[in-house]
Scaffold this motif. Structure first.
Motif, mmCIF file in Angstrom:
data_model
loop_
_atom_site.group_PDB
_atom_site.id
_atom_site.type_symbol
_atom_site.label_atom_id
_atom_site.label_comp_id
_atom_site.label_asym_id
_atom_site.label_seq_id
_atom_site.Cartn_x
_atom_site.Cartn_y
_atom_site.Cartn_z
ATOM 1 N N LYS A 2 0.844 -1.205 0.000
ATOM 2 C CA LYS A 2 0.000 0.000 0.000
ATOM 3 C C LYS A 2 0.871 1.244 0.000
ATOM 4 N N GLU A 3 0.384 2.258 -0.729
ATOM 5 C CA GLU A 3 1.158 3.496 -0.811
ATOM 6 C C GLU A 3 1.403 4.101 0.560
ATOM 7 N N ASP A 4 0.339 4.090 1.375
ATOM 8 C CA ASP A 4 0.487 4.698 2.701
ATOM 9 C C ASP A 4 0.602 3.638 3.792
ATOM 10 N N GLY A 5 0.925 2.393 3.404
ATOM 11 C CA GLY A 5 0.988 1.307 4.383
ATOM 12 C C GLY A 5 2.309 1.323 5.137
ATOM 13 N N MET A 6 2.279 0.735 6.345
ATOM 14 C CA MET A 6 3.523 0.606 7.102
ATOM 15 C C MET A 6 4.000 -0.835 7.096
ATOM 16 N N GLY A 7 3.054 -1.746 6.827
ATOM 17 C CA GLY A 7 3.448 -3.153 6.753
ATOM 18 C C GLY A 7 3.811 -3.763 8.094
ATOM 19 N N ILE A 8 3.245 -3.214 9.170
ATOM 20 C CA ILE A 8 3.572 -3.837 10.455
ATOM 21 C C ILE A 8 2.366 -4.517 11.103
ATOM 22 N N GLY A 9 1.158 -4.252 10.551
ATOM 23 C CA GLY A 9 -0.053 -4.811 11.158
ATOM 24 C C GLY A 9 0.010 -6.329 11.275
ATOM 25 N N LEU A 10 0.330 -6.992 10.170
ATOM 26 C CA LEU A 10 0.295 -8.456 10.185
ATOM 27 C C LEU A 10 1.429 -9.043 11.029
ATOM 28 N N SER A 11 2.582 -8.383 11.044
ATOM 29 C CA SER A 11 3.675 -8.955 11.842
ATOM 30 C C SER A 11 3.337 -8.835 13.328
ATOM 31 N N ILE A 12 2.733 -7.722 13.733
ATOM 32 C CA ILE A 12 2.325 -7.605 15.145
ATOM 33 C C ILE A 12 1.226 -8.616 15.441
#
Ligand code: ADP
Length: 378
Positions: free
Chosen positions: A329-339
């Motif tokens: 995602k353009e504004d994603g951080m990509g940490i939701g799924l890892s947490i």
């Protein structure tokens, strides 16, 4: 509608049955504020029988300051015709016979027949208010937990990235110090002191990073026995508030036998909210937008499934789905799924994803079900 051939008694009886059938409390008063009709719902809401309040001033149903001010409100309206409350719904505070005060919404209409009559429709909104408060509280806690979780992940990554160069800098400074010791030149001692100072500053920086990481990682978790369906329902409400859900059809299939599990409620909600938001995001561009949220009892486990009919997970993404900072995602951080994965695993559970058919993705949270029938926490 006209009451064909009905006498006054008939139309009064008809009016009364309409009033009594209203889901809101209905109260009529005259110009002096005396109660003329007190509907069945009003009796249930306020705890007064109609006979107890007929002819009494309506202010018996109000706590202060309205209790003292109401006569003045009415007088001013009758003298000036300026209305603050007539014709629109407004929030008020009302008082029951037992003294309990509750939030309500009041709508007043006015009728001029032989005498001027005011009709008030009252809705008790204390349950809605309590639910709103609970949701707001949960949202605040969730944001807090989310921030801490996100900060924990970021802190771990930063610590990892910075430790290497810091360690290298410390050993380079150590080597410089050794080299200097062998040399002889003016100001050598000063140079050595400066290098020692640099080394201790580097150590301090490493210590700060380590502490920050440990502090953020060790959030106390509060596990208790919770109904999985209830947590899922609350999470849906939270996830769908303010989300871009235009055109998304939400279906829930909660298994009555899903039961309870020992979980940290806030953390599990954080996981489900994140999965639902991801599912909604994945359906932004697809025409068929079906979000299905299901629970099921599966042997020693309880499962929560979030299925969507969105873009599906690309092969490239499948390999890194649960890694920190992996995002499309353009504004994603990509940490939701890892947490989310670390939270579920800390509960001795599993979080995994599958393809949905014919399109989209399914995320499954599997948690050990509670075996004993202990009472769950609210
Ligand atoms: P973010 O949402 O900030 O990108 P996440 O860790 O929550 O971070 O998600 C990582 C990535 O996994 C997303 O960017 C997306 O590519 C993919 N993903 C997550 N959920 C879904 C889903 N339901 N459908 C398709 N892809 C998904």
């Amino acid at each position: 509608m006209t009451a064909k051939g009905g006498d006054k008694m008939d139309s009064e009886r008809f009016l009364r049955s309409v009033i009594n059938a209203s889901p809101n409390a209905v109260i009529t008063i005259n110009e002096s504020g005396e109660i003329l009709i007190f509907s069945r719902m009003a009796q249930a809401m306020f705890g007064f029988a109609e006979s107890e309040v007929l002819g009494k001033n309506v202010r018996v149903l109000m706590p202060e300051p309205d209790h003292s001010l109401h006569d003045g409100y009415m007088r001013r309206y009758i003298e000036t015709g300026k209305a603050n409350v007539i014709g629109r719904a407004r929030p008020v505070t009302a008082r029951r016979k037992n003294g309990d005060v509750f939030p309500a919404v009041l709508h007043i209409s006015e009728f001029d027949e032989e005498e001027r009559i005011f009709v008030g429709f009252i809705e008790d909104v204390s349950r809605q208010k309590a639910t709103e408060r609970r949701l707001e509280d949960t949202q605040l806690q969730l944001q807090h937990a989310g921030r801490i979780g996100a900060m924990g992940e970021i802190a771990t990554s930063i610590a990892h990235e910075l430790n290497q160069p810091l360690t290298a800098a410390a050993s380079l400074a150590g080597a410089a110090s050794l080299t200097l010791k062998k040399a002889s030149f003016d100001g050598k001692d000063d140079a050595l002191t400066l290098i020692d100072d640099a080394v201790s500053e580097i150590r301090r920086a490493s210590g700060v990073i380590r502490q920050m990481r440990d502090f953020l990682r060790n959030r106390e978790t509060e596990r208790a026995l919770h109904s999985i369906n209830r947590i899922v329902e609350e999470s849906c409400l939270i996830a769908l508030i303010g989300a871009e859900t235009d055109g998304v059809m939400v279906a829930s299939a909660l298994d009555d036998h899903a039961g309870s599990a020992m979980v940290d409620r806030i953390q599990l909600q954080q996981v489900i909210v994140n999965l639902i938001r991801n599912a909604v995001d994945a359906m932004q561009e697809t025409r068929n937008k079906q979000l299905t949220i299901a629970t099921a009892s599966a042997g020693d486990f309880v499962e929560i499934r979030i299925a969507d009919t969105g873009s599906g997970i690309t092969d490239e993404m499948k390999k890194r789905l649960f890694e920190p900072f992996a995002t499309t995602k353009e504004d994603g951080m990509g940490i939701g799924l890892s947490i989310s994965k670390s939270i579920v695993e800390a509960h001795k559970g599993e979080l995994f994803a599958m393809d949905n058919h014919p399109a989209g993705a399914v995320f499954v949270v599997k948690l050990p079900a509670s075996k004993d029938g202990a009472k769950e926490d609210a």
